[in-house]
Design a protein around this motif. Structure first.
Motif, mmCIF file in Angstrom:
data_model
loop_
_atom_site.group_PDB
_atom_site.id
_atom_site.type_symbol
_atom_site.label_atom_id
_atom_site.label_comp_id
_atom_site.label_asym_id
_atom_site.label_seq_id
_atom_site.Cartn_x
_atom_site.Cartn_y
_atom_site.Cartn_z
ATOM 1 N N PHE A 1 4.125 4.379 -5.608
ATOM 2 C CA PHE A 1 3.731 5.332 -4.450
ATOM 3 C C PHE A 1 4.155 4.748 -3.075
ATOM 4 C CE2 PHE A 1 -0.043 3.443 -5.924
ATOM 5 C CZ PHE A 1 -0.769 3.021 -4.838
ATOM 6 N N GLU A 2 4.117 5.408 -2.076
ATOM 7 C CA GLU A 2 4.391 5.100 -0.740
ATOM 8 C C GLU A 2 2.914 4.439 -0.142
ATOM 9 O OE1 GLU A 2 5.839 7.832 1.874
ATOM 10 O OE2 GLU A 2 7.249 8.278 0.689
ATOM 11 N N MET A 3 2.817 3.690 0.844
ATOM 12 C CA MET A 3 1.747 3.324 1.479
ATOM 13 C C MET A 3 2.055 3.055 2.863
ATOM 14 S SD MET A 3 -0.894 0.023 0.631
ATOM 15 C CE MET A 3 -1.845 0.840 -0.710
ATOM 16 N N GLU A 4 1.538 3.926 3.762
ATOM 17 C CA GLU A 4 2.016 3.970 5.289
ATOM 18 C C GLU A 4 0.720 3.390 6.070
ATOM 19 O OE1 GLU A 4 3.151 7.027 8.575
ATOM 20 O OE2 GLU A 4 4.235 7.473 6.768
ATOM 21 N N SER A 5 1.130 2.676 6.882
ATOM 22 C CA SER A 5 -0.058 2.219 7.755
ATOM 23 C C SER A 5 -0.140 3.211 8.799
ATOM 24 C CB SER A 5 0.432 0.934 8.537
ATOM 25 O OG SER A 5 0.520 -0.217 7.629
ATOM 26 N N ARG A 6 -1.608 3.286 9.138
ATOM 27 C CA ARG A 6 -2.003 4.432 10.322
ATOM 28 C C ARG A 6 -2.163 3.702 11.478
ATOM 29 N NH1 ARG A 6 -6.466 7.840 8.021
ATOM 30 N NH2 ARG A 6 -5.930 9.300 9.682
ATOM 31 N N SER A 7 -2.534 2.581 11.510
ATOM 32 C CA SER A 7 -2.912 1.809 12.867
ATOM 33 C C SER A 7 -2.259 0.569 12.941
ATOM 34 C CB SER A 7 -4.407 2.109 13.062
ATOM 35 O OG SER A 7 -4.793 1.030 11.891
ATOM 36 N N CYS A 8 -2.522 -0.256 14.114
ATOM 37 C CA CYS A 8 -2.113 -1.491 14.135
ATOM 38 C C CYS A 8 -0.709 -1.401 14.616
ATOM 39 C CB CYS A 8 -2.579 -2.628 13.369
ATOM 40 S SG CYS A 8 -1.856 -2.290 11.847
ATOM 41 N N GLU A 9 -0.041 -2.612 14.409
ATOM 42 C CA GLU A 9 1.453 -2.730 14.898
ATOM 43 C C GLU A 9 2.299 -2.174 13.844
ATOM 44 O OE1 GLU A 9 3.026 -6.899 14.658
ATOM 45 O OE2 GLU A 9 0.932 -7.449 13.792
ATOM 46 N N TYR A 10 1.857 -1.997 12.567
ATOM 47 C CA TYR A 10 2.517 -1.473 11.439
ATOM 48 C C TYR A 10 2.522 -0.039 11.445
ATOM 49 C CZ TYR A 10 3.330 -6.432 10.620
ATOM 50 O OH TYR A 10 3.395 -7.831 10.479
ATOM 51 N N ALA A 11 1.903 0.770 12.444
ATOM 52 C CA ALA A 11 1.600 2.188 12.432
ATOM 53 C C ALA A 11 2.972 3.015 12.120
ATOM 54 C CB ALA A 11 0.988 2.712 13.396
ATOM 55 N N GLY A 12 3.147 3.546 11.036
ATOM 56 C CA GLY A 12 4.144 4.669 10.699
ATOM 57 C C GLY A 12 5.020 3.681 9.671
ATOM 58 N N ASP A 13 4.746 2.731 9.418
ATOM 59 C CA ASP A 13 5.890 1.878 8.479
ATOM 60 C C ASP A 13 5.325 2.028 7.065
ATOM 61 O OD1 ASP A 13 7.556 0.186 7.306
ATOM 62 O OD2 ASP A 13 6.485 -1.610 7.896
ATOM 63 N N ALA A 14 6.228 2.453 6.216
ATOM 64 C CA ALA A 14 5.873 2.881 4.837
ATOM 65 C C ALA A 14 6.351 1.815 4.019
ATOM 66 C CB ALA A 14 6.178 4.182 4.484
ATOM 67 N N ASP A 15 5.636 1.364 3.053
ATOM 68 C CA ASP A 15 6.084 0.556 1.868
ATOM 69 C C ASP A 15 5.839 0.998 0.562
ATOM 70 O OD1 ASP A 15 6.578 -1.535 3.939
ATOM 71 O OD2 ASP A 15 4.561 -2.346 3.761
ATOM 72 N N ILE A 16 6.487 0.405 -0.395
ATOM 73 C CA ILE A 16 6.483 0.726 -1.868
ATOM 74 C C ILE A 16 5.489 0.042 -2.423
ATOM 75 C CG2 ILE A 16 7.638 1.472 -3.975
ATOM 76 C CD1 ILE A 16 8.188 3.518 -1.552
ATOM 77 N N VAL A 17 4.533 0.386 -3.346
ATOM 78 C CA VAL A 17 3.381 -0.372 -3.986
ATOM 79 C C VAL A 17 3.449 0.386 -5.471
ATOM 80 C CG1 VAL A 17 2.249 -1.067 -2.088
ATOM 81 C CG2 VAL A 17 1.584 1.069 -3.188
ATOM 82 N N ALA A 18 2.984 -0.679 -6.447
ATOM 83 C CA ALA A 18 2.775 -0.142 -7.609
ATOM 84 C C ALA A 18 1.558 -0.721 -8.364
ATOM 85 C CB ALA A 18 3.946 -0.546 -8.605
ATOM 86 N N GLN A 19 1.068 0.203 -9.476
ATOM 87 C CA GLN A 19 -0.289 -0.228 -10.138
ATOM 88 C C GLN A 19 -0.140 0.020 -11.603
ATOM 89 O OE1 GLN A 19 -2.883 -2.123 -11.031
ATOM 90 N NE2 GLN A 19 -3.563 -1.800 -8.889
ATOM 91 N N ILE A 20 -0.897 -0.325 -12.451
ATOM 92 C CA ILE A 20 -0.803 -0.209 -13.729
ATOM 93 C C ILE A 20 -2.559 0.435 -14.102
ATOM 94 C CG2 ILE A 20 -1.509 -0.685 -16.298
ATOM 95 C CD1 ILE A 20 1.486 -0.791 -15.860
ATOM 96 N N ILE A 21 -2.497 1.902 -14.641
ATOM 97 C CA ILE A 21 -3.708 2.294 -14.960
ATOM 98 C C ILE A 21 -3.873 2.571 -16.319
ATOM 99 C CG2 ILE A 21 -5.158 4.405 -14.645
ATOM 100 C CD1 ILE A 21 -4.610 3.136 -12.110
ATOM 101 N N SER A 22 -5.016 1.914 -16.941
ATOM 102 C CA SER A 22 -5.018 1.902 -18.350
ATOM 103 C C SER A 22 -5.613 2.818 -18.980
ATOM 104 C CB SER A 22 -6.397 0.761 -18.592
ATOM 105 O OG SER A 22 -7.870 1.170 -18.527
ATOM 106 N N SER A 23 -5.568 3.249 -20.486
ATOM 107 C CA SER A 23 -6.107 4.338 -21.084
ATOM 108 C C SER A 23 -7.390 4.875 -20.635
ATOM 109 C CB SER A 23 -5.803 4.188 -22.587
ATOM 110 O OG SER A 23 -6.698 3.026 -23.160
ATOM 111 N N ALA A 24 -8.217 3.691 -20.052
ATOM 112 C CA ALA A 24 -9.713 4.121 -19.862
ATOM 113 C C ALA A 24 -9.861 4.461 -18.342
ATOM 114 C CB ALA A 24 -10.527 2.769 -20.172
ATOM 115 N N GLY A 25 -8.618 4.455 -17.788
ATOM 116 C CA GLY A 25 -8.651 4.875 -16.181
ATOM 117 C C GLY A 25 -8.929 3.638 -15.357
ATOM 118 N N LYS A 26 -8.592 2.513 -15.665
ATOM 119 C CA LYS A 26 -8.802 1.096 -14.806
ATOM 120 C C LYS A 26 -7.417 0.812 -14.288
ATOM 121 C CE LYS A 26 -13.440 1.376 -15.979
ATOM 122 N NZ LYS A 26 -14.325 1.813 -14.995
#
Length: 245
Positions: free
Chosen positions: A193-218
């Motif tokens: 998903f996108e992760m966009e800063s809302r404040s500081c010097e990077y406000a408005g800059d979007a990056d791409i991040v990722a995560q694994i969600i287990s079958s238990a929701g972790k």
């Protein structure tokens, strides 16, 4: 549909009469040759139809010739008017809905925040994982967007947090949005998903991040404390798409 055809799910917008402005969901099944199979091809099957706005559907096969569908439900009147929630429904190969609830279908995710933009993946056991954006509507977090998730059984039972709440995929002061997902083969999902800063010097800059969600929701990567940064630069990285191998 598992037989060479397909199930199409779509919004139905009322343009006139007493229901003007309403949005419902319909569905139709097509044979491999393009024949309309439900209701003798004369009309769509009713998937979700209430006074609320049912919109933004996503769907996955249920493995039995039908589909599991998730969508936004937003009341048009009353104290919850404007507060979007995530709802779900399962439709079988004959066009009959299988899950029940107060609105004719179960609510999957609801809170003081608005839940929007559902994305679904199969869990490999006949159920589904649904991921979505959580939009803060008021208070100190106004304007914030986080990412949440829930898992459902084949019968529509909410499996995580005892069915009382969704799990957190990512929650920060940044905007987490534009979610995409793939099943990970173990009942969970790979999520980007996108992760966009809302404040500081990077406000408005979007990056791409990722995560694994287990079958238990972790969340599994980085001990669940943060997502993995996939792409960042002086440019804004947006609208991720995942492709399975």
């Amino acid at each position: 549909d598992g037989q060479g055809g397909a199930i199409v799910v779509f919004e139905q917008h009322s343009r006139q009469g007493e229901h003007i402005g309403d949005i419902d969901l319909g569905a139709q099944r097509l044979s491999p040759s393009g024949k309309l199979m439900w209701n003798d091809g004369e009309s769509a099957a009713d998937l979700a139809s209430t006074d609320s706005l049912e919109r933004a559907p996503c769907a996955i096969p249920d493995g039995l010739g039908g589909a599991i569908v998730f969508f936004e439900k937003e009341p048009r009147t009353g104290e919850y008017a404007g507060d979007a929630e995530i709802a779900g429904q399962r439709i079988d190969g004959n066009g009959s809905t299988k899950w029940t609830g107060d609105a004719g279908y179960p609510l999957v995710a609801y809170s003081d925040w608005s839940e929007k933009a559902p994305v679904a993946v199969p869990d490999g056991q006949g159920g589904a994982l649904v991921l979505f954006e959580r939009h803060a509507r008021g208070g100190e977090y106004t304007g914030d967007i986080d990412a949440g998730a829930q898992r459902l059984s084949p019968t529509g039972e909410l499996l995580w947090e005892e069915g009382k709440a969704s799990v957190v995929v990512s929650s920060s002061t940044m905007l987490e949005r534009a979610i995409t997902a793939l099943p990970n083969g173990s009942g969970g999902a790979l999520v980007a998903f996108e992760m966009e800063s809302r404040s500081c010097e990077y406000a408005g800059d979007a990056d791409i991040v990722a995560q694994i969600i287990s079958s238990a929701g972790k969340p599994l990567w980085n001990d669940g404390e943060r997502s993995t940064l996939v792409a960042n630069s002086k440019w804004s990285e947006k609208k991720p798409v995942l492709v399975g191998r």
